[in-house]
Enzyme design. Sequence first.
Site, short mmCIF file in Angstrom:
data_model
loop_
_atom_site.label_atom_id
_atom_site.label_comp_id
_atom_site.label_asym_id
_atom_site.label_seq_id
_atom_site.Cartn_x
_atom_site.Cartn_y
_atom_site.Cartn_z
N ASP A 248 -0.41 -2.08 -5.03
CA ASP A 248 0.08 -0.97 -4.87
C ASP A 248 0.93 -1.54 -6.78
O ASP A 248 0.66 -2.88 -7.57
CB ASP A 248 1.55 -1.49 -4.88
CG ASP A 248 2.76 -1.37 -5.11
OD1 ASP A 248 2.87 0.25 -5.62
OD2 ASP A 248 3.31 -0.67 -4.40
N GLY B 147 -11.41 8.18 -3.35
CA GLY B 147 -13.26 7.46 -4.64
C GLY B 147 -13.90 8.40 -5.28
O GLY B 147 -15.08 8.22 -5.90
N LYS C 17 -2.15 11.51 -14.04
CA LYS C 17 -1.86 12.89 -13.53
C LYS C 17 -0.30 13.04 -13.74
O LYS C 17 0.56 12.35 -13.66
CB LYS C 17 -1.85 13.23 -11.86
CG LYS C 17 -1.58 14.08 -11.09
CD LYS C 17 -1.16 14.23 -10.25
CE LYS C 17 -2.22 14.12 -8.41
NZ LYS C 17 -2.87 14.47 -8.15
N ASP D 85 -6.00 1.18 -5.11
CA ASP D 85 -5.40 1.60 -4.47
C ASP D 85 -4.73 1.41 -3.84
O ASP D 85 -5.01 -0.09 -3.12
CB ASP D 85 -6.34 3.22 -3.36
CG ASP D 85 -5.27 4.53 -3.31
OD1 ASP D 85 -5.42 5.68 -4.43
OD2 ASP D 85 -4.56 4.04 -2.40
N1 SAM Z 1 -8.58 10.43 -7.16
C1 SAM Z 1 -8.85 10.15 -6.17
C2 SAM Z 1 -10.29 10.77 -5.70
O1 SAM Z 1 -10.64 11.29 -6.64
O2 SAM Z 1 -10.26 10.49 -4.61
C3 SAM Z 1 -7.27 10.82 -5.43
C4 SAM Z 1 -6.26 9.97 -5.81
S1 SAM Z 1 -4.97 10.98 -4.14
C5 SAM Z 1 -4.38 12.25 -5.12
C6 SAM Z 1 -3.42 9.70 -4.38
C7 SAM Z 1 -3.94 8.60 -4.66
O3 SAM Z 1 -2.57 7.70 -5.09
C8 SAM Z 1 -3.45 7.93 -2.90
O4 SAM Z 1 -4.94 7.35 -2.32
C9 SAM Z 1 -2.85 6.86 -2.95
O5 SAM Z 1 -3.20 6.35 -2.13
C10 SAM Z 1 -1.95 6.49 -4.01
N2 SAM Z 1 -0.92 5.69 -4.46
C11 SAM Z 1 0.60 6.37 -4.45
N3 SAM Z 1 0.66 5.72 -4.91
C12 SAM Z 1 0.38 4.86 -5.37
C13 SAM Z 1 0.83 3.12 -5.83
N4 SAM Z 1 1.58 3.02 -6.27
N5 SAM Z 1 -0.46 2.34 -5.51
C14 SAM Z 1 -1.70 2.13 -5.14
N6 SAM Z 1 -1.84 4.02 -5.33
C15 SAM Z 1 -1.26 4.23 -4.73
#
Ligand code: SAM
Length: 307
Positions: free
Chosen positions: A99, A53, A164, A83
């Site tokens: 998702d 978050g 990203k 997320d």
């Molecule tokens: N931006 C966030 C922060 O600042 O705290 C960090 C994000 S973290 C690098 C990547 C996130 O992508 C993880 O929490 C993961 O659960 C989520 N994620 C990956 N694939 C996903 C999907 N198909 N749908 C939703 N979330 C996804």
Amino acid sequence: MGKASKDKRDIYYRKAKEEGWRARSAFKLLQIDEEFNIFEGVKRVVDLCAAPGSWSQVLSRKLYLPAKAAAQDEELPLIVAIDLQPMAAIEGVIQVQGDITSARTADVVIKHFDGCKADLVVCDGAPDVTGLHDMDEFVQAQLILSALTIVSHVLRVGGKFIAKIFRGKDTSLLYCQLKLFFSTVTFAKPKSSRNSSIEAFAVCENYNPPEGFNPTDLHKLLEKAGNPYDDDSDCCSAWLEGPNKIYIPFLACGDLSGYDADQSYPLPKVDSGGTSYQSLEPVQPPIAPPYKTAIEMKKSSNGRKDV
Ligand code: SAM
């Protein structure tokens, strides 16, 4: 490694804790904003792949809290965060657990924006990396395409999208795909993103989908909520029709247990009937092969020499 040595080695990790950010990633979004001024005039925003978050915190601190403090009668900014993982509450942030590659999640997000559009969509999503760069880059690109589907439904014309990316050999393809939808696309690497990481961020400005583009076509890219394996032949290719028909997908078929067309295999010594291997004639030899004349000419010249 102890916490103190990590604090010493990673300044952003330490600063994040000092400033109350849930993750050091917060600095990446802040540094992108310093360069591109992405929050200017933003009233509605979607944070895709938001857990734990820190980006949502940035959005709350930069957009929601100042508007609330100003206590004007204006509508407060709308921030929707999604997320797979649950996330602790953040003031001014509506959370959706789901998702982003599923049509059902996309529909939930779209409903929150019923009737109005977002000014900004950010996506810091990352799959669990395997260390195989090609594979990681591919899965990441699929995540971005899912994000782009949500973008195509909720982002206003002229809006911005930050995503990203993993830099690799197919980065230019991703660039071209994004350029179909945005006038300006820049790949940026904030200082807080480690040099050792292939991560970078696509900063896409001025959303401007191609003429005739229908967001529901892109929607078909998403995994179906009910049955992802539903035999709907349009499901994966429909978005390549019409104004989107620019890249032709390439599909390698056959599993690894099949024969390799570039390899030599030893001939069987004895066939299934117990006799030694015999080469078979072609099922249908060519009727008038172009080399037939050459063979005849060679035969007749050999005959002349023999006389
Ligand atoms: N931006 C966030 C922060 O600042 O705290 C960090 C994000 S973290 C690098 C990547 C996130 O992508 C993880 O929490 C993961 O659960 C989520 N994620 C990956 N694939 C996903 C999907 N198909 N749908 C939703 N979330 C996804």
